[in-house]
Design a protein around this motif. Structure first.
Motif, PDB file in Angstrom:
ATOM      1  N   ASP A   1      -6.208  -8.829   2.187  1.00 52.78           N
ATOM      2  CA  ASP A   1      -4.947  -8.068   2.256  1.00 52.78           C
ATOM      3  C   ASP A   1      -5.124  -7.207   3.516  1.00 52.78           C
ATOM      4  O   ASP A   1      -4.113  -6.510   3.899  1.00 52.78           O
ATOM      5  CB  ASP A   1      -4.557  -7.644   1.164  1.00 52.78           C
ATOM      6  CG  ASP A   1      -5.550  -6.434   0.571  1.00 52.78           C
ATOM      7  OD1 ASP A   1      -6.537  -6.308   1.344  1.00 52.78           O
ATOM      8  OD2 ASP A   1      -5.430  -5.991  -0.700  1.00 52.78           O
TER       9      ASP A   1
ATOM     10  N   GLU B   1       2.754 -16.467  -0.300  1.00 48.44           N
ATOM     11  CA  GLU B   1       3.185 -15.259  -0.290  1.00 48.44           C
ATOM     12  C   GLU B   1       4.701 -15.110  -0.361  1.00 48.44           C
ATOM     13  O   GLU B   1       5.164 -13.807  -0.549  1.00 48.44           O
ATOM     14  CB  GLU B   1       2.656 -14.459   0.916  1.00 48.44           C
ATOM     15  CG  GLU B   1       3.169 -14.989   2.409  1.00 48.44           C
ATOM     16  CD  GLU B   1       2.928 -13.899   3.566  1.00 48.44           C
ATOM     17  OE1 GLU B   1       1.904 -13.285   3.470  1.00 48.44           O
ATOM     18  OE2 GLU B   1       3.317 -14.121   4.672  1.00 48.44           O
TER      19      GLU B   1
ATOM     20  N   THR C   1       2.875 -10.950   9.260  1.00 44.71           N
ATOM     21  CA  THR C   1       3.810  -9.820   8.943  1.00 44.71           C
ATOM     22  C   THR C   1       3.563  -8.795   9.916  1.00 44.71           C
ATOM     23  O   THR C   1       2.526  -8.029   9.814  1.00 44.71           O
ATOM     24  CB  THR C   1       3.603  -9.383   7.482  1.00 44.71           C
ATOM     25  OG1 THR C   1       3.792 -10.976   6.586  1.00 44.71           O
ATOM     26  CG2 THR C   1       4.823  -8.751   7.067  1.00 44.71           C
TER      27      THR C   1
ATOM     28  N   LEU D   1      -0.167 -11.717   2.054  1.00 46.19           N
ATOM     29  CA  LEU D   1      -0.154 -10.471   1.607  1.00 46.19           C
ATOM     30  C   LEU D   1       0.036 -10.372   0.362  1.00 46.19           C
ATOM     31  O   LEU D   1       1.026 -11.111  -0.174  1.00 46.19           O
ATOM     32  CB  LEU D   1       0.849  -9.977   2.366  1.00 46.19           C
ATOM     33  CG  LEU D   1       0.855  -8.935   3.735  1.00 46.19           C
ATOM     34  CD1 LEU D   1       1.934  -8.294   4.274  1.00 46.19           C
ATOM     35  CD2 LEU D   1      -0.090  -7.678   3.219  1.00 46.19           C
ATOM     36  N   ASN D   2      -0.518  -9.649  -0.469  1.00 46.78           N
ATOM     37  CA  ASN D   2      -0.257  -9.526  -2.060  1.00 46.78           C
ATOM     38  C   ASN D   2       0.574  -8.420  -2.199  1.00 46.78           C
ATOM     39  O   ASN D   2       0.983  -7.650  -1.503  1.00 46.78           O
ATOM     40  CB  ASN D   2      -1.685  -9.360  -2.867  1.00 46.78           C
ATOM     41  CG  ASN D   2      -2.506  -8.433  -2.292  1.00 46.78           C
ATOM     42  OD1 ASN D   2      -1.867  -7.176  -2.232  1.00 46.78           O
ATOM     43  ND2 ASN D   2      -3.750  -8.653  -2.034  1.00 46.78           N
TER      44      ASN D   2
ATOM     45  N   ARG E   1       1.875  -0.674   2.325  1.00 47.13           N
ATOM     46  CA  ARG E   1       2.472  -0.727   3.838  1.00 47.13           C
ATOM     47  C   ARG E   1       3.911  -0.154   3.971  1.00 47.13           C
ATOM     48  O   ARG E   1       4.456   0.556   4.835  1.00 47.13           O
ATOM     49  CB  ARG E   1       2.387  -2.061   4.518  1.00 47.13           C
ATOM     50  CG  ARG E   1       0.884  -2.304   4.914  1.00 47.13           C
ATOM     51  CD  ARG E   1       0.679  -3.785   5.354  1.00 47.13           C
ATOM     52  NE  ARG E   1      -0.640  -4.014   5.853  1.00 47.13           N
ATOM     53  CZ  ARG E   1      -1.559  -4.275   5.184  1.00 47.13           C
ATOM     54  NH1 ARG E   1      -1.645  -4.150   3.724  1.00 47.13           N
ATOM     55  NH2 ARG E   1      -2.798  -4.360   5.543  1.00 47.13           N
TER      56      ARG E   1
ATOM     57  N   ASP F   1       2.342  -1.018  11.716  1.00 44.70           N
ATOM     58  CA  ASP F   1       0.991  -2.270  10.982  1.00 44.70           C
ATOM     59  C   ASP F   1       1.633  -3.514  11.458  1.00 44.70           C
ATOM     60  O   ASP F   1       2.700  -3.879  11.649  1.00 44.70           O
ATOM     61  CB  ASP F   1       1.048  -1.774   9.530  1.00 44.70           C
ATOM     62  CG  ASP F   1      -0.304  -2.061   9.151  1.00 44.70           C
ATOM     63  OD1 ASP F   1      -1.081  -2.494   9.585  1.00 44.70           O
ATOM     64  OD2 ASP F   1      -0.597  -1.522   7.849  1.00 44.70           O
TER      65      ASP F   1
ATOM     66  N   ASN G   1       8.778 -11.020   9.089  1.00 46.33           N
ATOM     67  CA  ASN G   1       7.571 -12.026   8.757  1.00 46.33           C
ATOM     68  C   ASN G   1       7.728 -13.615   9.366  1.00 46.33           C
ATOM     69  O   ASN G   1       8.738 -14.005   9.462  1.00 46.33           O
ATOM     70  CB  ASN G   1       7.869 -12.478   7.141  1.00 46.33           C
ATOM     71  CG  ASN G   1       6.908 -13.539   6.568  1.00 46.33           C
ATOM     72  OD1 ASN G   1       7.082 -14.542   6.383  1.00 46.33           O
ATOM     73  ND2 ASN G   1       5.757 -13.087   6.442  1.00 46.33           N
TER      74      ASN G   1
ATOM     75  N   HIS H   1      -0.273  -7.834  10.017  1.00 46.45           N
ATOM     76  CA  HIS H   1      -1.045  -8.457   9.240  1.00 46.45           C
ATOM     77  C   HIS H   1      -1.012  -9.960   9.408  1.00 46.45           C
ATOM     78  O   HIS H   1       0.181 -10.283   9.331  1.00 46.45           O
ATOM     79  CB  HIS H   1      -1.062  -7.837   7.759  1.00 46.45           C
ATOM     80  CG  HIS H   1      -1.967  -8.844   6.891  1.00 46.45           C
ATOM     81  ND1 HIS H   1      -3.306  -8.194   6.702  1.00 46.45           N
ATOM     82  CD2 HIS H   1      -1.727  -9.928   6.077  1.00 46.45           C
ATOM     83  CE1 HIS H   1      -3.950  -9.105   5.803  1.00 46.45           C
ATOM     84  NE2 HIS H   1      -3.011  -9.919   5.281  1.00 46.45           N
TER      85      HIS H   1
ATOM     86  N   GLY I   1      -6.899  -4.162   3.701  1.00 51.79           N
ATOM     87  CA  GLY I   1      -6.537  -2.908   3.543  1.00 51.79           C
ATOM     88  C   GLY I   1      -7.881  -2.169   3.402  1.00 51.79           C
ATOM     89  O   GLY I   1      -9.018  -2.285   2.603  1.00 51.79           O
TER      90      GLY I   1
ATOM     91  N   ALA J   1      -0.719  -4.597  -1.302  1.00 51.44           N
ATOM     92  CA  ALA J   1      -1.051  -4.778  -0.078  1.00 51.44           C
ATOM     93  C   ALA J   1       0.124  -4.169   0.640  1.00 51.44           C
ATOM     94  O   ALA J   1       0.432  -3.391   1.773  1.00 51.44           O
ATOM     95  CB  ALA J   1      -1.758  -5.756   0.746  1.00 51.44           C
ATOM     96  N   LEU J   2       1.416  -5.209   0.122  1.00 53.88           N
ATOM     97  CA  LEU J   2       2.735  -4.929   0.932  1.00 53.88           C
ATOM     98  C   LEU J   2       3.208  -3.571   0.427  1.00 53.88           C
ATOM     99  O   LEU J   2       3.858  -2.731   1.317  1.00 53.88           O
ATOM    100  CB  LEU J   2       3.645  -6.048   0.219  1.00 53.88           C
ATOM    101  CG  LEU J   2       5.105  -5.966   0.735  1.00 53.88           C
ATOM    102  CD1 LEU J   2       5.468  -6.039   2.075  1.00 53.88           C
ATOM    103  CD2 LEU J   2       5.970  -7.281  -0.157  1.00 53.88           C
TER     104      LEU J   2
END
Length: 275
Positions: free
Chosen positions: A84, A180, A242, A259-260, A267, A253, A168, A255, A86, A263-264
């Motif tokens: 993710d 996701e 994303t 993304l789980n 952000r 940010d 996305n 990624h 993080g 984590a979403l």
């Protein structure tokens, strides 16, 4: 640039750069510490650099989890999902440097090779990160997209409409994208101040509509990018990607990969207007 393409495989660029910097730093420490045929000292110095990197990564992850505890407490298992992205880089860097300093204090002959290799490793990692565009702010790319509902052509900036947005990049053939997508769809349904733009890469309107209907995904603001121009504009061909932009259109940010929910959420906190 968020990913590195090796034939049909796309790798996240950030961990690749970090691994190369650590490997190079370890090799340099080993060379500097080795005296004549005494390989043991060189091996010990190289291992010390790798141990510092592991300590730094552990500290960076724990610091990120602590800063976003509310998001991860809602789904504790997500704390173990290292995909993710993080990490708290400053904390990790401080922890790694502290480990090297401690080892240097305990073992005087390690001081010079650890100082030189650590400085070189951090410099290479920082320069590579800056050169790849992973660091720094980026504006919304200037690309033309097509709304799936009415075939209207509009720019990404027009689609953002002055809001904070999550952009996305996805495709129906992309397995991680499909994994996701329910998380992103649920977030779009509940978020009132942050927009979600689902920019399909390279597929037809019929293919996208068929997929959304089959999966029962109630997505709004689905946009078509038939030429995959957005992926080209950000310099990454892999999916999913994303991107997170504030209301001024500045990227805060990004990624590459799945993304789980935790984590979403961590952000989205950066994007929501202050109460």
């Amino acid at each position: 640039m968020l990913s590195l393409s090796l034939g049909p495989i796309a790798l996240p660029l950030a961990p690749v750069l970090l691994w190369l910097a650590v490997w190079g730093s370890s090799w340099l420490a080993s060379r500097l510490a080795r005296q004549g045929a005494d390989k043991a000292r060189g091996e010990q110095a190289g291992r010390t650099v790798f141990h510092a990197a592991l300590m730094g990564l552990a500290a960076a992850r724990l610091a990120y989890l602590a800063l976003h505890a509310d998001a991860y407490l809602a789904s504790p298992w997500a704390a173990f999902d290292l995909r993710d992205g993080g990490w708290n880089a400053p904390t990790g860097l401080l922890a790694g440097v502290a480990w090297l300093a401690w080892r240097g204090l305990k073992t005087p002959w390690l001081r010079r090779p650890l100082m030189a290799s650590g400085t070189a490793g951090v410099a290479v990692w920082w320069l590579a990160t800056m050169a790849s565009g992973l660091a720094g702010n980026h504006s919304l790319p200037s690309v033309q997209l097509v709304q799936i509902e009415d075939a209207r052509v509009l720019s990404l900036t027009e689609a953002a409409r002055g809001r904070p947005v999550v952009v996305n990049l996805w495709a129906s053939w992309c397995g991680p994208c499909r994994v996701e997508m329910p998380v992103l769809a649920a977030a779009q349904q509940r978020e009132s101040t942050v927009g979600f733009l689902f920019v399909n890469q390279g597929e037809s309107a019929a293919a996208v509509q068929s997929y959304l209907h089959r999966e029962g995904l109630p997505l709004r603001e689905v946009l078509l990018d038939s030429g995959s121009l957005l992926g080209q504009a950000i310099g990454s061909r892999g999916l999913p990607i994303t991107l997170f932009y504030d209301a001024q259109g500045q990227q805060v940010d990004a990624h590459f990969g799945i993304l789980n929910a935790a984590a979403l959420e961590s952000r989205l906190i950066q994007l929501r207007p202050a109460p």
